[in-house]
Design an enzyme around this catalytic site. Structure first.
Site, PDB file in Angstrom:
ATOM      1  N   LEU A  22      -0.916  18.007  25.872  1.00 49.84           N
ATOM      2  CA  LEU A  22      -1.190  19.508  26.687  1.00 49.84           C
ATOM      3  C   LEU A  22      -0.139  20.253  26.969  1.00 49.84           C
ATOM      4  O   LEU A  22       1.136  20.249  26.623  1.00 49.84           O
ATOM      5  CB  LEU A  22      -1.601  18.846  28.147  1.00 49.84           C
ATOM      6  CG  LEU A  22      -2.815  17.975  28.124  1.00 49.84           C
ATOM      7  CD1 LEU A  22      -2.797  17.437  29.840  1.00 49.84           C
ATOM      8  CD2 LEU A  22      -3.951  18.760  27.859  1.00 49.84           C
ATOM      9  N   LYS A  58       6.905  16.874  23.490  1.00 49.08           N
ATOM     10  CA  LYS A  58       8.110  17.536  23.791  1.00 49.08           C
ATOM     11  C   LYS A  58       7.759  18.843  24.265  1.00 49.08           C
ATOM     12  O   LYS A  58       6.882  19.796  23.609  1.00 49.08           O
ATOM     13  CB  LYS A  58       9.277  17.758  22.651  1.00 49.08           C
ATOM     14  CG  LYS A  58       8.813  18.329  21.454  1.00 49.08           C
ATOM     15  CD  LYS A  58       8.883  19.879  21.485  1.00 49.08           C
ATOM     16  CE  LYS A  58       8.014  20.654  20.528  1.00 49.08           C
ATOM     17  NZ  LYS A  58       7.823  22.124  21.082  1.00 49.08           N
ATOM     18  N   ASP A 110       9.866  25.398  23.329  1.00 51.96           N
ATOM     19  CA  ASP A 110       9.031  24.943  22.130  1.00 51.96           C
ATOM     20  C   ASP A 110      10.100  24.853  20.988  1.00 51.96           C
ATOM     21  O   ASP A 110       9.638  23.627  20.352  1.00 51.96           O
ATOM     22  CB  ASP A 110       7.983  26.284  22.143  1.00 51.96           C
ATOM     23  CG  ASP A 110       7.019  25.935  21.052  1.00 51.96           C
ATOM     24  OD1 ASP A 110       6.180  25.260  21.255  1.00 51.96           O
ATOM     25  OD2 ASP A 110       7.077  25.975  19.862  1.00 51.96           O
ATOM     26  N   ALA A 113      -3.048  17.827  18.186  1.00 53.08           N
ATOM     27  CA  ALA A 113      -3.886  16.541  18.343  1.00 53.08           C
ATOM     28  C   ALA A 113      -4.504  16.081  17.254  1.00 53.08           C
ATOM     29  O   ALA A 113      -4.716  14.879  16.681  1.00 53.08           O
ATOM     30  CB  ALA A 113      -4.640  16.420  19.590  1.00 53.08           C
ATOM     31  N   TYR A 134      17.622  23.853  10.731  1.00 53.21           N
ATOM     32  CA  TYR A 134      18.796  23.283   9.779  1.00 53.21           C
ATOM     33  C   TYR A 134      19.694  23.017  10.735  1.00 53.21           C
ATOM     34  O   TYR A 134      19.888  23.549  12.010  1.00 53.21           O
ATOM     35  CB  TYR A 134      19.311  24.329   8.794  1.00 53.21           C
ATOM     36  CG  TYR A 134      20.166  23.912   7.910  1.00 53.21           C
ATOM     37  CD1 TYR A 134      19.672  23.197   6.545  1.00 53.21           C
ATOM     38  CD2 TYR A 134      21.590  24.215   7.913  1.00 53.21           C
ATOM     39  CE1 TYR A 134      20.325  22.830   5.681  1.00 53.21           C
ATOM     40  CE2 TYR A 134      22.420  23.576   6.939  1.00 53.21           C
ATOM     41  CZ  TYR A 134      21.847  22.880   6.107  1.00 53.21           C
ATOM     42  OH  TYR A 134      22.828  22.692   4.691  1.00 53.21           O
ATOM     43  N   HIS A 189       2.590  18.712  31.743  1.00 51.86           N
ATOM     44  CA  HIS A 189       3.174  17.463  31.206  1.00 51.86           C
ATOM     45  C   HIS A 189       3.082  16.473  32.394  1.00 51.86           C
ATOM     46  O   HIS A 189       2.915  15.313  32.340  1.00 51.86           O
ATOM     47  CB  HIS A 189       4.235  17.408  30.100  1.00 51.86           C
ATOM     48  CG  HIS A 189       4.217  18.060  29.053  1.00 51.86           C
ATOM     49  ND1 HIS A 189       5.177  18.177  27.929  1.00 51.86           N
ATOM     50  CD2 HIS A 189       2.886  18.353  28.357  1.00 51.86           C
ATOM     51  CE1 HIS A 189       4.567  18.459  26.945  1.00 51.86           C
ATOM     52  NE2 HIS A 189       3.297  18.652  27.099  1.00 51.86           N
ATOM     53  N   SER A 233     -11.642  15.886  27.011  1.00 53.15           N
ATOM     54  CA  SER A 233     -11.430  17.262  27.189  1.00 53.15           C
ATOM     55  C   SER A 233     -12.116  17.673  28.519  1.00 53.15           C
ATOM     56  O   SER A 233     -12.465  16.824  29.310  1.00 53.15           O
ATOM     57  CB  SER A 233     -12.099  17.887  25.662  1.00 53.15           C
ATOM     58  OG  SER A 233     -11.724  19.375  25.956  1.00 53.15           O
TER      59      SER A 233
END
Length: 350
Positions: free
Chosen positions: A79, A102, A183, A21, A243, A84, A41
């Site tokens: 978050l 994402k 991730d 963020a 890549y 999400h 927050s």
């Protein structure tokens, strides 16, 4: 456009003070169409500290308080993955557009509920892949559309890094939606979906599992109904690499599809580096690669500007397109991790 939006500037609030963020706030500052107006927050102290450190005028001691503000048009949602769906739906119910980090959701069912909430409230929900809106990505898609490499028959795409502080890092926590696939793997998978134009018919994956039960590395093969193939590789226990190779009937494209790019050969003050995009227009390996140049910059900046433009113009076609992309991504991610756990191929539902 949100009924609360009083000017051409999209007034954005941030839910949470994650490191990403801070980067987002910094990179979006030059925009003339998006302004980070507030941050929320879980306490007054942490919200004020983030606002003061990042030049944000307003702060809220709870996420709900920011969502209730009539002076905020949209939110940026960085978050943990497991939160999400909850907060995107709450934001939509408050009439806020949502730019969500994402991966959008933990599975397709969550993603469906999120888009249903957005539709119900007349707001836009966009999954934030910064490289998507890079000029380099537009150049890549133009090459494909022009037939520079013929028909794309296969893609190999990877992204990985070494996770820092594994004992406390949220990427290592299954209850927070951690793991290499969600991730890191969501990036190469999204590139594959962008180029292939649809979800695969079947996936087969193999993973290595950390002590915390998240996938620390994973590789998967994606099989499409028309015979095309793709391979995705992701890891959190390897040197940084990012890549992709797009293999066509008449040539190939190589890309690093970086989120943020710089024209400086050794990188700029933020650590952003030049990003490679090159094309070989021909079948034999004697055909040299051509380097394709594009405007550099922060993917956060490009994404925020695109998000604001879609909202301002009511671009229904873009909203529908990116919603379907996100639903396909969510379904494919879920199928891949299911395949890795079962050690067997998984067919996606039609």
């Amino acid at each position: 456009m949100s009924s609360t939006q009083a000017s051409s500037v999209l007034r954005l609030g941030i839910l949470g003070g994650a490191n990403i963020a801070r980067q987002f706030t910094r990179d979006v500052k030059p925009s003339q169409t998006v302004r980070v107006d507030a941050v929320a927050s879980r306490s007054d102290e942490s919200a004020k500290a983030f606002a003061d450190a990042n030049g944000i005028e307003r702060w809220f001691g709870s996420y709900d308080a920011l969502l209730a503000s009539p002076d905020i048009d949209a939110i940026y949602l960085p978050l943990p993955n497991s939160l999400h769906a909850e907060w995107a739906i709450k934001a939509a119910d408050h009439g806020k557009h949502i730019l969500c980090e994402k991966p959008l959701a933990l599975d397709r069912d969550e993603a469906v509920r999120m888009f249903e909430a957005a539709d119900r409230n007349g707001v836009m929900l966009l999954e934030a892949f910064p490289y998507y809106f890079q000029p380099q990505t537009a150049a890549m898609m133009t090459l494909i559309g022009e037939g520079a490499i013929g028909d794309v028959r296969a893609i190999q795409a990877s992204f990985g890094f070494t996770v820092g502080n594994p004992g406390a890092n949220i990427r290592m926590k299954p209850e927070l939606g951690g793991g290499a696939l969600l991730d890191a793997g969501s990036y190469p998978l999204s590139l594959i979906r962008l180029v292939m134009g649809c979800a695969p018919q079947r996936v087969e994956a193999v993973a290595t599992w950390a002590d915390s039960r998240v996938d620390i590395s994973l590789m998967a093969t994606l099989i499409y109904a028309d015979g095309r193939r793709a391979q995705v590789s992701c890891s959190m226990d390897a040197a940084n690499h990012r890549y992709a190779t797009l293999i066509g009937t008449q040539g190939t494209i190589d890309t690093e599809y970086l989120n943020h790019t710089s024209a400086e050969p050794r990188g700029d003050q933020y650590g952003y580096l030049p990003s490679q995009l090159r094309v070989r227009r021909g079948i034999p390996n004697s055909v040299p690669f051509e380097t394709v140049a594009s405007e550099p910059g922060s993917g956060f900046f490009f994404t925020a500007e695109s998000f604001a433009r879609m909202i301002a113009t009511g671009d229904a076609a873009a909203i529908e397109y990116y919603a379907q992309v996100s639903l396909d991504n969510a379904a494919t991610l879920a199928a891949i991790i299911d395949s890795a756990r079962r050690e067997a191929p998984v067919t996606l539902n039609a």
